[in-house]
Design a protein around this motif. Structure first.
Motif, PDB file in Angstrom:
ATOM      1  N   ILE A  34      22.430  50.145  44.600  1.00 45.58           N
ATOM      2  CA  ILE A  34      23.318  49.788  43.497  1.00 45.58           C
ATOM      3  C   ILE A  34      24.652  50.508  43.638  1.00 45.58           C
ATOM      4  CG2 ILE A  34      23.669  49.993  41.008  1.00 45.58           C
ATOM      5  CD1 ILE A  34      20.738  49.531  40.604  1.00 45.58           C
ATOM      6  N   GLN A  35      24.608  51.773  43.994  1.00 48.59           N
ATOM      7  CA  GLN A  35      25.828  52.547  44.145  1.00 48.59           C
ATOM      8  C   GLN A  35      26.696  51.980  45.259  1.00 48.59           C
ATOM      9  OE1 GLN A  35      25.135  56.693  44.763  1.00 48.59           O
ATOM     10  NE2 GLN A  35      27.290  57.186  45.025  1.00 48.59           N
ATOM     11  N   HIS A  36      26.064  51.618  46.381  1.00 47.63           N
ATOM     12  CA  HIS A  36      26.828  51.042  47.477  1.00 47.63           C
ATOM     13  C   HIS A  36      27.452  49.710  47.079  1.00 47.63           C
ATOM     14  CE1 HIS A  36      24.612  53.496  50.809  1.00 47.63           C
ATOM     15  NE2 HIS A  36      25.507  54.204  50.132  1.00 47.63           N
ATOM     16  N   ALA A  37      26.690  48.951  46.296  1.00 52.68           N
ATOM     17  CA  ALA A  37      27.229  47.657  45.854  1.00 52.68           C
ATOM     18  C   ALA A  37      28.404  47.854  44.911  1.00 52.68           C
ATOM     19  CB  ALA A  37      26.133  46.847  45.163  1.00 52.68           C
ATOM     20  N   SER A  38      28.301  48.874  44.038  1.00 53.12           N
ATOM     21  CA  SER A  38      29.389  49.098  43.084  1.00 53.12           C
ATOM     22  C   SER A  38      30.634  49.639  43.759  1.00 53.12           C
ATOM     23  CB  SER A  38      28.929  50.063  41.990  1.00 53.12           C
ATOM     24  OG  SER A  38      28.670  51.334  42.540  1.00 53.12           O
ATOM     25  N   GLU A  39      30.466  50.246  44.951  1.00 58.42           N
ATOM     26  CA  GLU A  39      31.623  50.787  45.648  1.00 58.42           C
ATOM     27  C   GLU A  39      32.469  49.692  46.280  1.00 58.42           C
ATOM     28  OE1 GLU A  39      29.986  53.542  48.358  1.00 58.42           O
ATOM     29  OE2 GLU A  39      29.789  55.169  46.887  1.00 58.42           O
ATOM     30  N   LYS A  40      31.958  48.488  46.367  1.00 57.41           N
ATOM     31  CA  LYS A  40      32.712  47.401  46.997  1.00 57.41           C
ATOM     32  C   LYS A  40      33.624  46.733  45.980  1.00 57.41           C
ATOM     33  CE  LYS A  40      29.468  46.429  50.738  1.00 57.41           C
ATOM     34  NZ  LYS A  40      28.659  45.390  51.411  1.00 57.41           N
ATOM     35  N   GLN A  41      34.435  47.553  45.412  1.00 60.94           N
ATOM     36  CA  GLN A  41      35.409  47.060  44.443  1.00 60.94           C
ATOM     37  C   GLN A  41      36.588  48.020  44.410  1.00 60.94           C
ATOM     38  OE1 GLN A  41      32.886  47.097  40.998  1.00 60.94           O
ATOM     39  NE2 GLN A  41      33.500  49.150  40.399  1.00 60.94           N
ATOM     40  N   ILE A  42      37.676  47.586  43.836  1.00 62.77           N
ATOM     41  CA  ILE A  42      38.876  48.406  43.771  1.00 62.77           C
ATOM     42  C   ILE A  42      39.533  48.215  42.412  1.00 62.77           C
ATOM     43  CG2 ILE A  42      40.303  46.578  44.821  1.00 62.77           C
ATOM     44  CD1 ILE A  42      41.989  48.793  46.083  1.00 62.77           C
ATOM     45  N   THR A  43      39.989  49.318  41.824  1.00 64.04           N
ATOM     46  CA  THR A  43      40.664  49.290  40.527  1.00 64.04           C
ATOM     47  C   THR A  43      42.105  49.752  40.717  1.00 64.04           C
ATOM     48  OG1 THR A  43      38.593  49.770  39.360  1.00 64.04           O
ATOM     49  CG2 THR A  43      40.648  50.160  38.166  1.00 64.04           C
ATOM     50  N   VAL A  44      43.037  48.971  40.255  1.00 62.90           N
ATOM     51  CA  VAL A  44      44.456  49.283  40.418  1.00 62.90           C
ATOM     52  C   VAL A  44      45.187  49.068  39.092  1.00 62.90           C
ATOM     53  CG1 VAL A  44      44.555  48.726  42.879  1.00 62.90           C
ATOM     54  CG2 VAL A  44      44.927  46.926  41.182  1.00 62.90           C
ATOM     55  N   LYS A  45      46.380  49.654  39.012  1.00 63.40           N
ATOM     56  CA  LYS A  45      47.244  49.474  37.844  1.00 63.40           C
ATOM     57  C   LYS A  45      48.546  48.817  38.280  1.00 63.40           C
ATOM     58  CE  LYS A  45      45.535  53.476  35.239  1.00 63.40           C
ATOM     59  NZ  LYS A  45      44.960  52.710  34.101  1.00 63.40           N
ATOM     60  N   GLY A  46      48.987  47.874  37.482  1.00 59.87           N
ATOM     61  CA  GLY A  46      50.271  47.228  37.713  1.00 59.87           C
ATOM     62  C   GLY A  46      51.199  47.491  36.537  1.00 59.87           C
ATOM     63  N   VAL A  47      52.454  47.792  36.835  1.00 59.06           N
ATOM     64  CA  VAL A  47      53.420  48.148  35.802  1.00 59.06           C
ATOM     65  C   VAL A  47      54.564  47.138  35.785  1.00 59.06           C
ATOM     66  CG1 VAL A  47      54.974  49.932  34.925  1.00 59.06           C
ATOM     67  CG2 VAL A  47      52.867  50.584  36.123  1.00 59.06           C
ATOM     68  N   GLU A 181      55.660  37.424  29.680  1.00 59.03           N
ATOM     69  CA  GLU A 181      56.421  37.727  30.894  1.00 59.03           C
ATOM     70  C   GLU A 181      55.988  39.054  31.497  1.00 59.03           C
ATOM     71  OE1 GLU A 181      61.063  38.776  32.115  1.00 59.03           O
ATOM     72  OE2 GLU A 181      60.611  37.827  30.194  1.00 59.03           O
ATOM     73  N   LEU A 182      55.781  40.060  30.654  1.00 63.39           N
ATOM     74  CA  LEU A 182      55.369  41.378  31.135  1.00 63.39           C
ATOM     75  C   LEU A 182      53.938  41.360  31.671  1.00 63.39           C
ATOM     76  CD1 LEU A 182      56.896  43.534  28.274  1.00 63.39           C
ATOM     77  CD2 LEU A 182      57.617  43.549  30.656  1.00 63.39           C
ATOM     78  N   VAL A 183      53.056  40.629  31.010  1.00 68.01           N
ATOM     79  CA  VAL A 183      51.671  40.519  31.492  1.00 68.01           C
ATOM     80  C   VAL A 183      51.640  39.866  32.873  1.00 68.01           C
ATOM     81  CG1 VAL A 183      49.454  39.377  31.105  1.00 68.01           C
ATOM     82  CG2 VAL A 183      50.594  40.525  29.216  1.00 68.01           C
ATOM     83  N   SER A 187      50.463  41.949  36.123  1.00 71.76           N
ATOM     84  CA  SER A 187      49.290  41.433  36.828  1.00 71.76           C
ATOM     85  C   SER A 187      49.606  41.158  38.295  1.00 71.76           C
ATOM     86  CB  SER A 187      48.782  40.159  36.148  1.00 71.76           C
ATOM     87  OG  SER A 187      48.405  40.405  34.811  1.00 71.76           O
ATOM     88  N   ALA A 188      50.761  40.572  38.556  1.00 70.87           N
ATOM     89  CA  ALA A 188      51.166  40.304  39.942  1.00 70.87           C
ATOM     90  C   ALA A 188      51.336  41.611  40.715  1.00 70.87           C
ATOM     91  CB  ALA A 188      52.468  39.509  39.958  1.00 70.87           C
ATOM     92  N   SER A 189      51.882  42.626  40.055  1.00 73.50           N
ATOM     93  CA  SER A 189      52.055  43.936  40.694  1.00 73.50           C
ATOM     94  C   SER A 189      50.701  44.556  41.037  1.00 73.50           C
ATOM     95  CB  SER A 189      52.840  44.867  39.774  1.00 73.50           C
ATOM     96  OG  SER A 189      52.895  46.174  40.281  1.00 73.50           O
ATOM     97  N   ALA A 190      49.745  44.469  40.098  1.00 72.73           N
ATOM     98  CA  ALA A 190      48.412  45.030  40.344  1.00 72.73           C
ATOM     99  C   ALA A 190      47.704  44.292  41.479  1.00 72.73           C
ATOM    100  CB  ALA A 190      47.585  44.961  39.066  1.00 72.73           C
ATOM    101  N   ALA A 191      47.802  42.971  41.487  1.00 72.04           N
ATOM    102  CA  ALA A 191      47.151  42.178  42.541  1.00 72.04           C
ATOM    103  C   ALA A 191      47.736  42.509  43.911  1.00 72.04           C
ATOM    104  CB  ALA A 191      47.294  40.695  42.235  1.00 72.04           C
TER     105      ALA A 191
END
Length: 252
Positions: A34-47, A181-183, A187-191
């Motif tokens: 489960i831990q290995h499966a959960s590691e296959k993701q990435i969290t980012v912030k877009g401003v 417009e900001l969203v 969102s594009a910046s985060a992606a």
């Protein structure tokens, strides 16, 4: 007979221990997967930020008059009130912009010290005067009118009037108009950040798993001020609207 019971008990304990160890091993492997499966993701912030100009301004002003009795006080206040309204009209702050008019009247007292026949000092509180205040709030979409003419109201002091003018406040009439417009921009910046990070780690960006919008921060330009509940700066005509999007993507 006793040896047989001891042997059976020992075998039982060994079997239970082995079962617990095996169960713990299987559970740890399950948690590891489960831990290995959960590691296959990435969290980012877009401003995203946008510089905007306030389209609504407001300020308060007041005049104060004094009198030895209420009648004299109200007469003096009425005179100063007329002068204040005439001054506002001459500066372009019309009656349609004025709101929340209010009149207050307070009795003021002073303390005096006296001595009796024996020279003993006593302190007494006696009436001094009435203080009356007329106040109002001005609100207008003509932001430049406020920034250009506000200080000119203080010219009434040259006529012997006690006038007070509050700090002007500047607002954005409808900040929601910039939200979509900001969203989109955040969102594009985060992606883009997630895509770049995935490529550099030898992975590919998968589906969006979660997206969370932060609170809108409205600050003065070149400000680093933030708050968990959002900030709304009212002192600056120019403002920066800032929005952060937190997005979680799967990796493949």
């Amino acid at each position: 007979m006793k040896k047989s019971v001891v042997v059976i008990a020992s075998i039982t304990v060994i079997a239970l221990t082995a079962g617990i160890v095996l169960s713990s091993f299987m559970l740890s492997r399950f948690m590891l997967r489960i831990q290995h499966a959960s590691e296959k993701q990435i969290t980012v912030k877009g401003v995203a930020e946008k510089l905007v100009t306030s389209d609504l301004a407001a300020f308060t002003c007041s005049v104060t008059a004094k009198g030895q009795n209420r009648i004299a006080g109200y007469k003096a206040l009425e005179r100063d009130k007329k002068n204040l309204l005439a001054k506002l009209d001459s500066l372009g702050f019309t009656a349609q912009m004025r709101e929340d008019e209010n009149i207050s009247c307070d009795a003021h007292y002073r303390t005096v010290k006296t001595k009796d026949a024996r020279g003993k000092e006593t302190t007494n509180t006696i009436f001094s005067h009435y203080e009356l205040v007329y106040s109002l709030r001005v609100r207008t979409n003509n932001v430049q009118l406020v920034s250009r003419n506000l200080l000119k109201i203080h010219e009434l002091a040259a006529q012997g009037m006690e006038v007070s003018v509050g700090t002007p406040q500047y607002f954005i009439n409808n900040p929601e108009q910039y939200k979509l417009e900001l969203v989109n921009a955040a969102s594009a910046s985060a992606a883009q950040r997630a895509r770049t990070a995935a490529q550099h780690s030898g992975s590919q960006l998968g589906a969006l798993m979660e997206a969370r919008q932060g609170v809108i921060q409205i600050t003065a330009p070149a400000s680093t001020e933030t708050s968990d509940y959002g900030i709304y700066d009212t002192k600056s005509v120019q403002k920066v609207i800032r929005l952060v999007m937190t997005m979680k993507f799967a990796l493949k």
